[in-house]
Enzyme design. Structure first.
Site, PDB file in Angstrom:
ATOM      1  N   ASN A   9     -23.297  10.215  55.284  1.00  0.00           N
ATOM      2  CA  ASN A   9     -22.925   9.404  54.340  1.00  0.00           C
ATOM      3  C   ASN A   9     -24.686   8.208  54.229  1.00  0.00           C
ATOM      4  O   ASN A   9     -25.603   8.125  54.568  1.00  0.00           O
ATOM      5  CB  ASN A   9     -22.767   7.950  55.871  1.00  0.00           C
ATOM      6  N   TRP A  10     -24.574   8.544  52.754  1.00  0.00           N
ATOM      7  CA  TRP A  10     -26.249   8.147  52.152  1.00  0.00           C
ATOM      8  C   TRP A  10     -26.895   7.044  52.678  1.00  0.00           C
ATOM      9  O   TRP A  10     -27.809   6.896  52.198  1.00  0.00           O
ATOM     10  CB  TRP A  10     -26.093   8.183  50.900  1.00  0.00           C
ATOM     11  N   LYS A  11     -25.736   6.189  53.135  1.00  0.00           N
ATOM     12  CA  LYS A  11     -26.163   4.585  53.012  1.00  0.00           C
ATOM     13  C   LYS A  11     -26.717   3.236  51.715  1.00  0.00           C
ATOM     14  O   LYS A  11     -26.273   4.237  50.709  1.00  0.00           O
ATOM     15  CB  LYS A  11     -26.830   3.806  54.537  1.00  0.00           C
ATOM     16  N   HIS A  96     -18.069   0.260  57.888  1.00  0.00           N
ATOM     17  CA  HIS A  96     -19.225   0.609  58.861  1.00  0.00           C
ATOM     18  C   HIS A  96     -19.422  -0.501  60.006  1.00  0.00           C
ATOM     19  O   HIS A  96     -19.780  -2.040  59.612  1.00  0.00           O
ATOM     20  CB  HIS A  96     -20.166   1.230  57.449  1.00  0.00           C
ATOM     21  N   GLU A  98     -22.115  -1.104  60.111  1.00  0.00           N
ATOM     22  CA  GLU A  98     -23.563  -1.862  59.012  1.00  0.00           C
ATOM     23  C   GLU A  98     -22.765  -3.109  58.239  1.00  0.00           C
ATOM     24  O   GLU A  98     -23.662  -4.150  58.276  1.00  0.00           O
ATOM     25  CB  GLU A  98     -24.242  -1.719  58.288  1.00  0.00           C
ATOM     26  N   GLU A 165     -18.724   5.941  65.917  1.00  0.00           N
ATOM     27  CA  GLU A 165     -19.668   5.228  66.144  1.00  0.00           C
ATOM     28  C   GLU A 165     -20.115   5.102  66.913  1.00  0.00           C
ATOM     29  O   GLU A 165     -19.827   3.875  66.651  1.00  0.00           O
ATOM     30  CB  GLU A 165     -19.727   5.048  64.141  1.00  0.00           C
ATOM     31  N   GLY A 171     -28.393   6.073  63.787  1.00  0.00           N
ATOM     32  CA  GLY A 171     -30.494   5.698  63.119  1.00  0.00           C
ATOM     33  C   GLY A 171     -30.936   6.106  64.077  1.00  0.00           C
ATOM     34  O   GLY A 171     -31.903   5.551  64.674  1.00  0.00           O
ATOM     35  N   SER A 204     -26.348   9.547  65.050  1.00  0.00           N
ATOM     36  CA  SER A 204     -27.869  10.174  64.890  1.00  0.00           C
ATOM     37  C   SER A 204     -27.296  12.186  65.231  1.00  0.00           C
ATOM     38  O   SER A 204     -27.370  12.977  66.216  1.00  0.00           O
ATOM     39  CB  SER A 204     -28.790  10.474  66.133  1.00  0.00           C
TER      40      SER A 204
HETATM   41  P1  PGA Z   1     -27.231   8.512  61.784  1.00  0.00           P
HETATM   42  O1  PGA Z   1     -25.831   6.842  60.819  1.00  0.00           O
HETATM   43  O2  PGA Z   1     -26.233  10.031  61.552  1.00  0.00           O
HETATM   44  O3  PGA Z   1     -28.324   8.253  60.766  1.00  0.00           O
HETATM   45  O4  PGA Z   1     -27.637   7.771  62.838  1.00  0.00           O
HETATM   46  C1  PGA Z   1     -24.729   7.881  61.156  1.00  0.00           C
HETATM   47  C2  PGA Z   1     -24.081   6.301  60.946  1.00  0.00           C
HETATM   48  O5  PGA Z   1     -24.012   5.819  60.367  1.00  0.00           O
HETATM   49  O6  PGA Z   1     -22.756   6.919  59.634  1.00  0.00           O
END
Ligand code: PGA
Length: 243
Positions: A9-11, A96, A98, A165, A171, A204
């Protein structure tokens, strides 16, 4: 047997030229990856054309990070399944944390987006998980059960991927202990009508912990944010070594 799906997931990262540079490194590193591992890259909308052009005939599946429930209309800033399909997109992340936290995504809109993805033959990756406060208050199970109950109304469970998640692990470098992730994922599976839905762990995931995560019997893959941005890191993750 449940499918193994490793998704990056490159966001909001990578321009078109950076995406191309990633592919040039990454494609060489997956020649030996076992066939039954599905590799997905969920990228910003602007990187879809470059992936579409350069992944033709490759085993990598193209993914998006969101989808609107209508095919077109006055929805400024949104994207439809019709638009995504034009680039050969096969997956999309939905719900997600976010999106839920910063953009007001609710279980109701997550549900609409899941159904739209399925209507367009896109495989949705539904994200669920608890905050640190909810975990500390012993609310993890209830929160996740509530999300599943609302998000999955009228969703076809034969065409679905779920990612557990824990928000506190995203993150932060603080991974959920693999045995605990396995336990929560087993709980998620017990709530489903279809026990064969692939359930990923996300939060992470790194080259240094993927082997242990994938050794857990309930965990069917990973959703990888930060560590999917460097081709060598993401290659090590898809080439995890089962214990
Ligand atoms: P991360 O993000 O691997 O940077 O913790 C995971 C995600 O949000 O899908």
């Amino acid at each position: 047997m449940r499918n193994i799906i490793i998704a990056g997931n490159w966001k909001m990262h990578k321009t078109q030229s950076e995406a191309l540079e990633f592919l040039q490194g990454f494609l060489h590193e997956i020649d030996e990856t076992p066939d039954h591992r599905e590799i997905v890259l969920c990228v910003p909308f602007t990187a879809l054309p470059v992936l579409s052009k350069n992944l033709h005939g490759s085993r990598i599946k193209i993914g998006a990070q969101n989808i609107h429930w209508e095919d077109s209309g006055a929805y400024t800033g949104e994207i439809s399944g019709t638009m995504l399909s034009e680039f050969g997109t096969r997956y999309t992340v939905v719900g997600h944390s976010e999106r839920r936290q910063y953009f007001g995504e609710t279980d109701e809109t997550v549900n609409l987006r899941l159904k739209a993805a399925q209507q367009h033959n896109l495989m949705p990756i539904l994200c669920v998980g608890e905050t640190k406060e909810q975990r500390d208050a012993g609310e993890t199970e209830n929160i996740i059960k509530g999300q599943l109950e609302k998000d999955l109304v009228d969703v076809d469970q034969s065409r679905l991927v779920i990612a557990y998640e824990p928000i506190w692990a995203i993150g932060t470098g603080e991974t959920c202990e693999s045995g605990e992730a396995n336990r929560v994922i087993g709980m998620i599976r017990s709530q489903l009508k279809n026990a064969d839905v692939p359930i990923q762990y996300g939060g992470s995931v790194k080259p240094g912990n993927i082997d242990e995560i994938m050794a857990q019997p309930e965990i069917d893959g990973a959703l990888v944010g930060g560590a999917s941005l460097a081709s060598s890191d993401f290659a090590r993750i898809v080439n995890y070594q089962p214990f």
